[in-house]
Design a protein around this motif. Structure first.
Motif, short mmCIF file in Angstrom:
data_model
loop_
_atom_site.label_atom_id
_atom_site.label_comp_id
_atom_site.label_asym_id
_atom_site.label_seq_id
_atom_site.Cartn_x
_atom_site.Cartn_y
_atom_site.Cartn_z
N ARG A 241 -36.03 -13.80 -20.33
CA ARG A 241 -36.86 -13.61 -21.53
C ARG A 241 -36.76 -12.17 -22.04
N ALA A 242 -36.69 -11.22 -21.12
CA ALA A 242 -36.54 -9.81 -21.53
C ALA A 242 -35.18 -9.60 -22.20
N GLN A 243 -34.14 -10.17 -21.62
CA GLN A 243 -32.82 -10.06 -22.24
C GLN A 243 -32.83 -10.68 -23.63
N LEU A 244 -33.49 -11.80 -23.76
CA LEU A 244 -33.60 -12.48 -25.04
C LEU A 244 -34.33 -11.59 -26.05
N GLY A 245 -35.38 -10.94 -25.59
CA GLY A 245 -36.14 -10.04 -26.46
C GLY A 245 -35.32 -8.85 -26.94
N GLN A 246 -34.30 -8.49 -26.18
CA GLN A 246 -33.42 -7.39 -26.57
C GLN A 246 -32.25 -7.88 -27.43
N GLY A 247 -32.20 -9.18 -27.68
CA GLY A 247 -31.13 -9.73 -28.49
C GLY A 247 -29.86 -10.06 -27.73
N ASP A 248 -29.91 -9.99 -26.43
CA ASP A 248 -28.75 -10.31 -25.59
C ASP A 248 -28.76 -11.80 -25.27
N VAL B 146 -29.10 -16.50 -21.58
CA VAL B 146 -28.85 -17.90 -21.23
C VAL B 146 -28.21 -17.99 -19.86
N ALA B 147 -27.25 -17.12 -19.58
CA ALA B 147 -26.60 -17.13 -18.26
C ALA B 147 -27.61 -16.85 -17.15
N THR B 148 -28.52 -15.91 -17.39
CA THR B 148 -29.55 -15.59 -16.40
C THR B 148 -30.47 -16.78 -16.20
N ALA B 149 -30.94 -17.37 -17.28
CA ALA B 149 -31.84 -18.52 -17.18
C ALA B 149 -31.16 -19.70 -16.48
N MET B 150 -29.88 -19.87 -16.72
CA MET B 150 -29.15 -20.97 -16.10
C MET B 150 -28.93 -20.75 -14.61
N SER B 151 -29.12 -19.53 -14.13
CA SER B 151 -28.93 -19.25 -12.71
C SER B 151 -30.13 -19.68 -11.87
N VAL B 152 -31.24 -20.04 -12.51
CA VAL B 152 -32.41 -20.53 -11.78
C VAL B 152 -32.11 -21.94 -11.29
N SER C 47 -38.30 -19.80 -27.19
CA SER C 47 -38.04 -18.43 -27.64
C SER C 47 -36.60 -18.27 -28.13
N LEU C 48 -35.67 -18.84 -27.38
CA LEU C 48 -34.26 -18.77 -27.77
C LEU C 48 -34.05 -19.43 -29.13
N HIS C 49 -34.64 -20.59 -29.29
CA HIS C 49 -34.48 -21.30 -30.56
C HIS C 49 -35.11 -20.51 -31.70
N GLY C 50 -36.20 -19.83 -31.43
CA GLY C 50 -36.83 -19.00 -32.45
C GLY C 50 -35.99 -17.78 -32.82
N HIS C 51 -35.25 -17.23 -31.86
CA HIS C 51 -34.41 -16.06 -32.12
C HIS C 51 -33.10 -16.43 -32.82
N ALA C 52 -32.53 -17.54 -32.41
CA ALA C 52 -31.19 -17.87 -32.92
C ALA C 52 -31.00 -19.38 -32.99
N PRO C 53 -31.72 -20.05 -33.90
CA PRO C 53 -31.61 -21.51 -33.97
C PRO C 53 -30.19 -21.95 -34.33
N GLY C 54 -29.70 -22.91 -33.56
CA GLY C 54 -28.38 -23.47 -33.84
C GLY C 54 -27.21 -22.62 -33.38
N SER C 55 -27.49 -21.47 -32.78
CA SER C 55 -26.40 -20.60 -32.30
C SER C 55 -25.72 -21.24 -31.10
N PRO D 141 -25.40 -20.00 -28.02
CA PRO D 141 -26.26 -19.96 -26.83
C PRO D 141 -27.40 -20.99 -26.90
N ASP D 142 -27.96 -21.20 -28.09
CA ASP D 142 -29.02 -22.19 -28.26
C ASP D 142 -28.50 -23.59 -27.94
N ARG D 143 -27.31 -23.91 -28.43
CA ARG D 143 -26.73 -25.23 -28.15
C ARG D 143 -26.39 -25.39 -26.67
N ILE D 144 -25.87 -24.33 -26.06
CA ILE D 144 -25.55 -24.38 -24.63
C ILE D 144 -26.82 -24.61 -23.82
N TRP D 145 -27.88 -23.87 -24.13
CA TRP D 145 -29.14 -24.02 -23.39
C TRP D 145 -29.71 -25.42 -23.58
N THR D 146 -29.69 -25.91 -24.81
CA THR D 146 -30.22 -27.25 -25.09
C THR D 146 -29.48 -28.31 -24.28
#
Length: 105
Positions: free
Chosen positions: A41-48, A53-59, A79-87, A89-94
């Protein structure tokens, strides 16, 4: 453990130590999973987006069984969808959550 040994209860002491280690290991896994999602979430807040997504997927998906962790992936996805909908990383996470987290929850 030495006190138990002197009283003849070494096998009981070993048993208690192993139980304690096993309990701590689970607690540590939960703590690591929680910290990892917070890092994502912190990485996401920084725009990374990609590293987040890679960090979240490691859980590990099985961590979602714990009540403190259960909602964290969904909150990250929101939060990811709010930052970059349809990007990308958003599609990969979904896709990842659809295939992984939802089948273990």
């Amino acid at each position: 453990m030495t006190e138990y040994d002197s009283m003849g209860g070494i096998s009981d002491a070993h048993s208690r130590v192993h139980r304690s280690i096993a309990q701590r290991r689970d607690a540590m896994r939960r703590s690591i999973a929680i910290t990892t999602v917070c890092l994502a979430r912190a990485q996401l807040g920084q725009g990374d987006l990609e590293p987040a997504v890679a960090t979240a997927m490691s859980v590990p998906a099985e961590a979602s069984a714990h009540p403190r962790i259960k909602r964290m992936p969904a909150a990250f996805g929101t939060s990811l969808h709010g930052h970059a909908p349809g990007s990308a990383p958003d599609r990969i996470w979904t896709a990842y959550t659809h295939d992984t987290w939802r089948t273990t929850a």
